[in-house]
Design a protein around this motif. Sequence first.
Motif, PDB file in Angstrom:
ATOM      1  N   GLY A   8      18.918   5.691   8.129  1.00  0.00           N
ATOM      2  CA  GLY A   8      17.889   4.691   7.863  1.00  0.00           C
ATOM      3  C   GLY A   8      16.640   4.821   8.710  1.00  0.00           C
ATOM      4  N   ARG A  10      14.106   6.942   8.657  1.00  0.00           N
ATOM      5  CA  ARG A  10      12.879   7.160   7.883  1.00  0.00           C
ATOM      6  C   ARG A  10      12.342   5.863   7.285  1.00  0.00           C
ATOM      7  NH1 ARG A  10      10.717  12.016   6.712  1.00  0.00           N
ATOM      8  NH2 ARG A  10      11.981  13.702   7.519  1.00  0.00           N
ATOM      9  N   GLU A  11      13.257   5.083   6.721  1.00  0.00           N
ATOM     10  CA  GLU A  11      12.866   3.812   6.098  1.00  0.00           C
ATOM     11  C   GLU A  11      12.330   2.851   7.162  1.00  0.00           C
ATOM     12  OE1 GLU A  11      15.763   5.376   5.746  1.00  0.00           O
ATOM     13  OE2 GLU A  11      15.596   6.066   3.668  1.00  0.00           O
ATOM     14  N   GLU A  15       8.424   1.223   7.530  1.00  0.00           N
ATOM     15  CA  GLU A  15       8.147  -0.218   7.535  1.00  0.00           C
ATOM     16  C   GLU A  15       7.619  -0.735   8.872  1.00  0.00           C
ATOM     17  OE1 GLU A  15      11.862  -1.971   6.438  1.00  0.00           O
ATOM     18  OE2 GLU A  15      11.802  -1.024   4.459  1.00  0.00           O
TER      19      GLU A  15
END
Length: 214
Positions: A8, A10-11, A15
């Motif tokens: 997770g 990269r996500e 954000e």
Amino acid sequence: MRLRNVAGSREAIAESAYVVPEEVMFEKPGKWAEIFGNNNPIHIEIGMGKGQFIHALAKKNPQINYVGVEKYSSVLIRAIQKMEQEELPNLKFLRMDAEDVDKVFGTGEVDKIYLNFSDPWPKDRHAKRRLPSREFLARYDKILKKDCKLEFKTDNRDLFDFAVEELEPAGWKAEVITYDLHADAKLVEGNIMTEYEEKFSSMGNPICKYIIFR
Ligand code: SAH
């Protein structure tokens, strides 16, 4: 072992308010004052890792804006987590390969560059990838303001010797060169340890450092 993939990450980076998207910066080099909302000087660390050094500097010097550049999401995520614990308005991150650093900062926009414990790339054919190589010095030459300095620390003597040899052909001069920073009372004053510096100096490795200008 370095984790290349933290689930997770990269996500989370996409954000994060602390990370300036690379594509935004490609569109507007020279706009860092707008991003920080002030005209304070800009200091950058290239290859910041988990951000221990730059976070400490940003905390100590609120009148300076800091940008940490890191290639890997799996490492950058740790710097983001540190910011979540202790948010600083004068610190931003860029997830990118430093070979494009002269495309995301404008000419003379940067007031200081730090390189700390850069990857050695020991094979000769990879010399161009070393962050203190003449190829990279040419990129730094564009973005660093006139009369401003670049500081480099490493425990890797081969990389340091290479870096010193690159200075003359690249048109840079050394203000300071030491092969044992921690043994030099004057130079070590105010020194902020990086994560790698703590690790390698605790193993007994001397730390080399130069401060250069052109
Ligand atoms: N500066 C930190 C980390 C040193 S390890 C410290 O001193 O503790 C070197 C870091 O540079 C790694 O996190 C690596 O991913 C990053 N790096 C290496 N080459 C890079 C490049 N071309 N662009 C951006 N980051 C790079």
